[in-house]
Design a protein around this motif. Sequence first.
Motif, short mmCIF file in Angstrom:
data_model
loop_
_atom_site.label_atom_id
_atom_site.label_comp_id
_atom_site.label_asym_id
_atom_site.label_seq_id
_atom_site.Cartn_x
_atom_site.Cartn_y
_atom_site.Cartn_z
N SER A 24 1.66 -36.30 2.00
CA SER A 24 2.00 -36.00 0.60
C SER A 24 0.91 -36.44 -0.37
CB SER A 24 3.33 -36.65 0.23
OG SER A 24 3.21 -38.06 0.27
N GLY A 25 -0.15 -37.06 0.15
CA GLY A 25 -1.26 -37.48 -0.71
C GLY A 25 -0.95 -38.73 -1.53
N TRP A 30 -0.67 -45.83 1.60
CA TRP A 30 -1.28 -45.97 2.92
C TRP A 30 -1.57 -47.42 3.32
CZ3 TRP A 30 -6.91 -46.09 4.17
CH2 TRP A 30 -7.15 -46.01 5.54
N PRO A 31 -2.24 -48.23 2.49
CA PRO A 31 -2.51 -49.61 2.91
C PRO A 31 -1.25 -50.44 3.12
CG PRO A 31 -3.92 -49.00 1.06
CD PRO A 31 -2.89 -47.92 1.22
N TYR A 81 -7.86 -30.37 0.23
CA TYR A 81 -7.10 -29.76 1.31
C TYR A 81 -5.82 -30.54 1.53
CZ TYR A 81 -9.23 -33.36 4.37
OH TYR A 81 -9.65 -34.54 4.94
N TYR A 82 -4.88 -29.89 2.17
CA TYR A 82 -3.64 -30.53 2.58
C TYR A 82 -3.76 -30.84 4.06
CZ TYR A 82 -1.90 -28.33 -1.69
OH TYR A 82 -1.73 -27.93 -2.98
N GLN A 83 -3.07 -31.87 4.48
CA GLN A 83 -2.98 -32.10 5.91
C GLN A 83 -1.52 -32.36 6.27
OE1 GLN A 83 -5.73 -35.30 6.71
NE2 GLN A 83 -4.21 -36.86 6.38
N PRO A 157 -6.83 -40.34 5.60
CA PRO A 157 -6.43 -41.06 6.81
C PRO A 157 -5.83 -40.12 7.85
CG PRO A 157 -5.56 -42.14 4.85
CD PRO A 157 -6.13 -40.83 4.40
N ILE A 158 -6.09 -40.43 9.10
CA ILE A 158 -5.50 -39.68 10.22
C ILE A 158 -4.18 -40.34 10.58
CG2 ILE A 158 -5.78 -39.09 12.66
CD1 ILE A 158 -7.57 -37.44 10.77
#
Length: 158
Positions: A24-25, A30-31, A81-83, A157-158
């Motif tokens: 969702s960006g 994330w951290p 881009y979206y992932q 991040p993956i």
Amino acid sequence: MMVDMQTWFGIQQLYADYASAVDSGQWDLWPEFFTEQCVYKLQPRENFERGFPLATLFLTSKGMLKDRVYGISETIYHDPYYQRHVVGAPIVRRVADGRIHAEANYAVFRTKLDKESTVFNVGRYIDTIVQTPEGFKFAERLCVYDSEMIPNSIIYPI
């Protein structure tokens, strides 16, 4: 290795919440999936299997993850881009010294705004997870990707 249902559910929720946040960006989240002293490494399978230390990305603290978030959101210029992550069910390999060692397969798809979706990165997570007062967190997340050929830059991040 067997763990109780509550622990397994907590691990599953950690994986699902992680994927949801990065898909969702919401980079600031994330951290928060990691402990203060943590490792996040993105490494090709060949190097991992041969014991070579070379990694595409190697961050060794929550502060370094936060710096990466700053770079993603404030300084790196790239085509947006979206992932989308598809993550398999985690397998608990062992539990020792209050640490859960788990693995899960992943596939990340990328969609650029003006193009069709493509397979971006495929591999497995090799994780060390700990219980904290805030819930389960990654002490170490090793993303071992299968292909030696990757895009010239991995931003998110993956």
